[in-house]
Motif scaffolding. Structure first.
Motif, PDB file in Angstrom:
ATOM      1  N   GLY A 127      -7.560   8.667  -1.162  1.00  0.00           N
ATOM      2  CA  GLY A 127      -6.902   9.836  -0.585  1.00  0.00           C
ATOM      3  C   GLY A 127      -5.433   9.845  -0.923  1.00  0.00           C
ATOM      4  N   PRO A 128      -4.724  10.971  -0.654  1.00  0.00           N
ATOM      5  CA  PRO A 128      -3.292  11.053  -0.971  1.00  0.00           C
ATOM      6  C   PRO A 128      -2.431  10.232  -0.026  1.00  0.00           C
ATOM      7  N   GLU A 129      -2.973   9.896   1.158  1.00  0.00           N
ATOM      8  CA  GLU A 129      -2.230   9.086   2.119  1.00  0.00           C
ATOM      9  C   GLU A 129      -2.524   7.607   1.855  1.00  0.00           C
ATOM     10  N   PRO A 130      -1.810   6.674   2.520  1.00  0.00           N
ATOM     11  CA  PRO A 130      -2.093   5.246   2.337  1.00  0.00           C
ATOM     12  C   PRO A 130      -3.467   4.883   2.912  1.00  0.00           C
ATOM     13  N   THR A 131      -4.499   4.961   2.073  1.00  0.00           N
ATOM     14  CA  THR A 131      -5.871   4.755   2.556  1.00  0.00           C
ATOM     15  C   THR A 131      -6.317   3.303   2.479  1.00  0.00           C
ATOM     16  N   THR A 132      -5.976   2.607   1.398  1.00  0.00           N
ATOM     17  CA  THR A 132      -6.389   1.197   1.252  1.00  0.00           C
ATOM     18  C   THR A 132      -5.433   0.335   2.062  1.00  0.00           C
ATOM     19  N   ASP A 133      -5.920  -0.184   3.200  1.00  0.00           N
ATOM     20  CA  ASP A 133      -5.054  -0.953   4.096  1.00  0.00           C
ATOM     21  C   ASP A 133      -5.362  -2.439   4.040  1.00  0.00           C
ATOM     22  N   ARG A 134      -6.076  -2.866   3.003  1.00  0.00           N
ATOM     23  CA  ARG A 134      -6.468  -4.268   2.928  1.00  0.00           C
ATOM     24  C   ARG A 134      -6.590  -4.708   1.464  1.00  0.00           C
ATOM     25  N   PHE A 135      -6.586  -6.004   1.271  1.00  0.00           N
ATOM     26  CA  PHE A 135      -6.877  -6.565  -0.048  1.00  0.00           C
ATOM     27  C   PHE A 135      -8.394  -6.575  -0.225  1.00  0.00           C
ATOM     28  N   THR A 136      -8.878  -5.976  -1.307  1.00  0.00           N
ATOM     29  CA  THR A 136     -10.314  -5.895  -1.555  1.00  0.00           C
ATOM     30  C   THR A 136     -10.649  -6.646  -2.833  1.00  0.00           C
ATOM     31  N   VAL A 137     -11.542  -7.615  -2.721  1.00  0.00           N
ATOM     32  CA  VAL A 137     -11.993  -8.409  -3.864  1.00  0.00           C
ATOM     33  C   VAL A 137     -13.350  -7.862  -4.308  1.00  0.00           C
ATOM     34  N   LEU A 138     -13.426  -7.348  -5.529  1.00  0.00           N
ATOM     35  CA  LEU A 138     -14.678  -6.760  -6.028  1.00  0.00           C
ATOM     36  C   LEU A 138     -15.456  -7.793  -6.821  1.00  0.00           C
ATOM     37  N   VAL A 168      -5.069 -15.766  10.317  1.00  0.00           N
ATOM     38  CA  VAL A 168      -6.106 -14.823  10.720  1.00  0.00           C
ATOM     39  C   VAL A 168      -5.641 -13.393  10.566  1.00  0.00           C
ATOM     40  N   SER A 169      -4.347 -13.140  10.794  1.00  0.00           N
ATOM     41  CA  SER A 169      -3.831 -11.777  10.677  1.00  0.00           C
ATOM     42  C   SER A 169      -4.053 -11.225   9.278  1.00  0.00           C
ATOM     43  N   PHE A 170      -3.853 -12.073   8.267  1.00  0.00           N
ATOM     44  CA  PHE A 170      -4.113 -11.622   6.900  1.00  0.00           C
ATOM     45  C   PHE A 170      -5.599 -11.552   6.605  1.00  0.00           C
ATOM     46  N   LEU A 171      -6.347 -12.578   7.000  1.00  0.00           N
ATOM     47  CA  LEU A 171      -7.773 -12.622   6.677  1.00  0.00           C
ATOM     48  C   LEU A 171      -8.531 -11.432   7.266  1.00  0.00           C
ATOM     49  N   SER A 172      -8.016 -10.866   8.369  1.00  0.00           N
ATOM     50  CA  SER A 172      -8.640  -9.661   8.911  1.00  0.00           C
ATOM     51  C   SER A 172      -8.360  -8.448   8.037  1.00  0.00           C
ATOM     52  N   ARG A 173      -7.384  -8.572   7.129  1.00  0.00           N
ATOM     53  CA  ARG A 173      -7.073  -7.504   6.175  1.00  0.00           C
ATOM     54  C   ARG A 173      -7.555  -7.838   4.768  1.00  0.00           C
ATOM     55  N   LEU A 174      -8.451  -8.805   4.675  1.00  0.00           N
ATOM     56  CA  LEU A 174      -9.059  -9.182   3.404  1.00  0.00           C
ATOM     57  C   LEU A 174     -10.547  -8.854   3.466  1.00  0.00           C
ATOM     58  N   GLU A 175     -11.071  -8.318   2.374  1.00  0.00           N
ATOM     59  CA  GLU A 175     -12.476  -7.909   2.364  1.00  0.00           C
ATOM     60  C   GLU A 175     -13.071  -8.110   0.979  1.00  0.00           C
ATOM     61  N   GLY A 176     -14.298  -8.567   0.930  1.00  0.00           N
ATOM     62  CA  GLY A 176     -15.023  -8.646  -0.325  1.00  0.00           C
ATOM     63  C   GLY A 176     -15.954  -7.457  -0.455  1.00  0.00           C
ATOM     64  N   ARG A 205       2.873  -5.171   8.982  1.00  0.00           N
ATOM     65  CA  ARG A 205       1.677  -5.657   8.288  1.00  0.00           C
ATOM     66  C   ARG A 205       1.085  -6.861   9.010  1.00  0.00           C
ATOM     67  N   GLY A 206       1.928  -7.673   9.611  1.00  0.00           N
ATOM     68  CA  GLY A 206       1.424  -8.858  10.314  1.00  0.00           C
ATOM     69  C   GLY A 206       1.284 -10.070   9.427  1.00  0.00           C
ATOM     70  N   TYR A 207       1.639  -9.948   8.155  1.00  0.00           N
ATOM     71  CA  TYR A 207       1.602 -11.082   7.221  1.00  0.00           C
ATOM     72  C   TYR A 207       2.626 -10.809   6.123  1.00  0.00           C
ATOM     73  N   ASP A 208       2.959 -11.836   5.377  1.00  0.00           N
ATOM     74  CA  ASP A 208       3.951 -11.702   4.308  1.00  0.00           C
ATOM     75  C   ASP A 208       3.265 -11.163   3.050  1.00  0.00           C
ATOM     76  N   PHE A 209       3.421  -9.861   2.813  1.00  0.00           N
ATOM     77  CA  PHE A 209       2.740  -9.195   1.709  1.00  0.00           C
ATOM     78  C   PHE A 209       3.113  -9.808   0.366  1.00  0.00           C
ATOM     79  N   THR A 210       4.407 -10.046   0.152  1.00  0.00           N
ATOM     80  CA  THR A 210       4.849 -10.542  -1.150  1.00  0.00           C
ATOM     81  C   THR A 210       4.326 -11.952  -1.424  1.00  0.00           C
ATOM     82  N   ARG A 211       4.201 -12.781  -0.399  1.00  0.00           N
ATOM     83  CA  ARG A 211       3.661 -14.132  -0.595  1.00  0.00           C
ATOM     84  C   ARG A 211       2.183 -14.079  -0.989  1.00  0.00           C
ATOM     85  N   VAL A 212       1.444 -13.131  -0.397  1.00  0.00           N
ATOM     86  CA  VAL A 212       0.036 -12.970  -0.755  1.00  0.00           C
ATOM     87  C   VAL A 212      -0.084 -12.486  -2.196  1.00  0.00           C
TER      88      VAL A 212
END
Length: 593
Positions: A127-138, A168-176, A205-212
């Motif tokens: 979508g045109p708004e910020p839709t992907t709110d997590r790291f997604t591993v395909l 845990v704050s980051f892992l809740s924003r991680l998805e396979g 964000r609840g986690y350090d985005f740049t470190r991830v």
């Protein structure tokens, strides 16, 4: 002349099996009937079988080198603490090539992934708004499903255990996201959240985005930075993400997406502005490679630059497609980079430990050494003949030293340094010999490139979106004879000859003059006949045979040898490869003046 065009390759009176049995291809092009191979000689298939697991062999040797020579030094001098990089596991050496996509929101990261995969994937949000709110591993898998981040990070067959350190704050924003895909059989794709601007969003964000991002960048084989042609501003968070990519410049490719929505003049200005912005942001003297286009399946809005966009897309897809072939080289390259940093860290820690007093004034001496760290680095660099590029960031390293006690550091162990030097000077060069090089014969070169499980990424590419018809115009069996512009009388013959051409070891798609000459000489035709055949076959007069010209040459040789036909003065139009007909037309026009 008519019979040349109507009966192009092998006589219709012979069955396809008979035609192949008596053709030049099987008689003497490969030299199999004139010389019998010694029983001790290895066939091409045998050589290819031996080298089929080249990447796996290199991975196993790298594992052994790391466990024996590098990991003990890392543990002795706390590499995982100072560089925030955990010790490597076997899974990381065996992992597929990884592609990381980074960019601001609504630049088309998820649409790009969907385009490459050729299908939707579980958890996809566009979508045109910020839709992907997590790291997604395909990932490739037998069925479509999503895998929660906590489960993904502890999966025994996936190289993501190091992500546990982000909490845990980051892992809740991680998805396979698992799905059956020919692309994902060879590579793993990482979709990232859209990068925002403003301090509030970054903190929330609840986690350090740049470190991830830095963690994924270290593991990735290719990093794709996406930009929208309508918003080139580089936010603070995007700049921070680009900054942590320092040291990985060789992996970075930039995409100027949605470029079909502006005209040619605007595109020129936008492209220049992007290069200027990148030059200010990326601390590298080289200009970043920027691919321009519209990287999704929808037709172009503006066709002014359709040809440019098509060429840019092909170049980018080629970069992606050859990742599995380069996987072994990348694994060696990354381990050598890590080894150099480990060696430099050992010298630094050993030097700091040696400067500490035995009894009194330890804290005072430690503070003095930290304050004088630039001079300490210079001293170590000169003393041990090290490169400045192998030293850690001085500010981050100082912060780590402030939280450490120098008295707890280990002294420099010369035997471990000697072992690291042995890896660099002996073990790694021996591994490089397993990779393709100019010393290889055509057989060994093809063998080294042979890896049935992951040779190239099967990326779907179409031309319809660029306002062009597909190659076969919806018919995969070619064109009819009445289509004079596209019909090629040798099309069927070319399909039979493809493997024979590849066995001759073409370089960049061309047979060198010497190899092409030997092929013709082995037919047994006399010199004058071969001279005429060469003149007719080498259509572009470059002294080399590409595949189409090779097919024409084999057709002419076969017609003379098997059917007793005379060599024509010129090639019939139906025999000339369609893409070379313009060359002959322009040559004919030139001869008329």
């Amino acid at each position: 002349m008519a019979e040349w065009a109507k009966e192009p390759a092998w006589s219709s009176s012979a069955s396809p099996r008979e035609g192949r049995a008596t053709s030049v291809r099987s008689m003497s092009v490969r030299g199999e009937s004139t010389k019998k191979m010694p029983t001790s000689a290895k066939t091409t298939d045998a050589v290819m079988d031996e080298a089929a697991d080249r990447t796996a062999v290199i991975s196993n040797k790298l594992k052994a080198i790391y466990k024996k020579s590098i990991e003990p030094v890392e543990k002795r001098y706390r590499y995982d603490y100072f560089f925030e990089s955990p010790y490597l596991t076997d899974v990381e050496f065996d992992a597929k090539p990884m592609v990381l996509l980074v960019g601001q929101y609504s630049v088309g990261k998820t649409s790009f992934i969907r385009y490459v995969l050729g299908s939707d994937f579980p958890g996809q949000r566009i979508g045109p708004e910020p839709t992907t709110d997590r790291f997604t591993v395909l990932l490739n898998g037998p069925e479509e499903r999503t895998i929660p981040g906590n489960a993904l990070s502890v999966h025994p067959d996936l190289p993501f255990r190091g992500l546990e350190r982000f909490g845990v704050s980051f892992l809740s924003r991680l998805e396979g996201s698992q799905l059956p895909s020919s692309v994902l059989r060879s590579v793993t794709l990482i979709d990232t959240p859209g990068i925002l601007s403003g301090e509030k969003q970054r903190v929330n964000r609840g986690y350090d985005f740049t470190r991830v991002v830095a963690w994924f960048a270290e593991k990735a084989d290719l990093i794709i930075l996406l930009f929208d042609a309508h918003k080139l501003d580089i936010s603070d968070e995007l700049k921070g993400a680009i900054d942590v990519l320092k040291g990985h410049e060789d992996k970075i490719r930039c995409i100027l997406n949605k470029a079909d929505q502006i005209d040619r003049q605007q595109l020129m200005r936008v492209y220049g502005a992007l290069l200027w912005s990148l030059g200010k942001t990326m601390s590298s003297p080289e200009v970043a490679r920027v691919y321009v286009g519209s990287f999704w399946s929808q037709p172009l809005v503006n066709l002014d630059n359709a040809d440019l966009f098509e060429m840019e897309e092909k170049d980018l897809m080629k970069d992606l497609a050859i990742l599995p072939r380069q996987s072994a080289v990348r694994k060696i390259n990354e381990l050598v980079k890590r080894l150099r940093k480990v060696k430099t860290l050992a010298y630094i820690i050993g030097y700091l430990k040696a400067q500490m007093p035995a009894v009194m004034g330890k804290e005072k001496k430690q503070k003095k050494l930290i304050a004088d760290l630039p001079n300490v680095f210079r001293t170590i660099m000169k003393k041990y003949d090290l490169s400045a590029g192998d030293f850690p960031d001085i500010n981050q390293f100082s912060a780590k030293l402030n939280e450490s006690k120098f008295t707890e550091f280990n002294t420099l162990k010369d035997s471990q340094i000697a072992e690291l030097d042995k890896v660099l000077n002996e073990d790694i060069p021996s591994l490089m010999e397993l990779l393709p090089s100019e010393k290889d014969t055509p057989e060994s070169l093809r063998a080294k490139y042979s890896d049935p499980s992951r040779q190239e990424v099967a990326i779907p590419i179409g031309t319809a979106k660029f306002g062009k018809k597909e190659k076969y115009d919806a018919n995969p069996f070619g064109f009819a004879e009445d289509d004079e512009d596209h019909y090629w009388a040798l099309q069927e013959s070319s399909e039979r000859l493809r493997s024979a051409f590849e066995e001759l070891g073409p370089q960049g798609g061309f047979l060198p003059t010497a190899i092409a000459r030997d092929v013709l000489v082995k037919t047994g035709l006399d010199r004058e006949q071969l001279r005429q055949i060469w003149n007719l076959s080498d259509i572009d007069r470059d002294g080399l045979f590409d595949f189409d010209e090779y097919v024409v040459a084999m057709f002419l040789c076969d017609a003379v040898m098997q059917k007793g036909r005379p060599i024509p003065q010129e090639l019939p139009t139906a025999v000339v490869p369609p893409r070379k007909r313009e060359i002959l037309k322009s040559r004919a026009v030139g001869n008329n003046f």
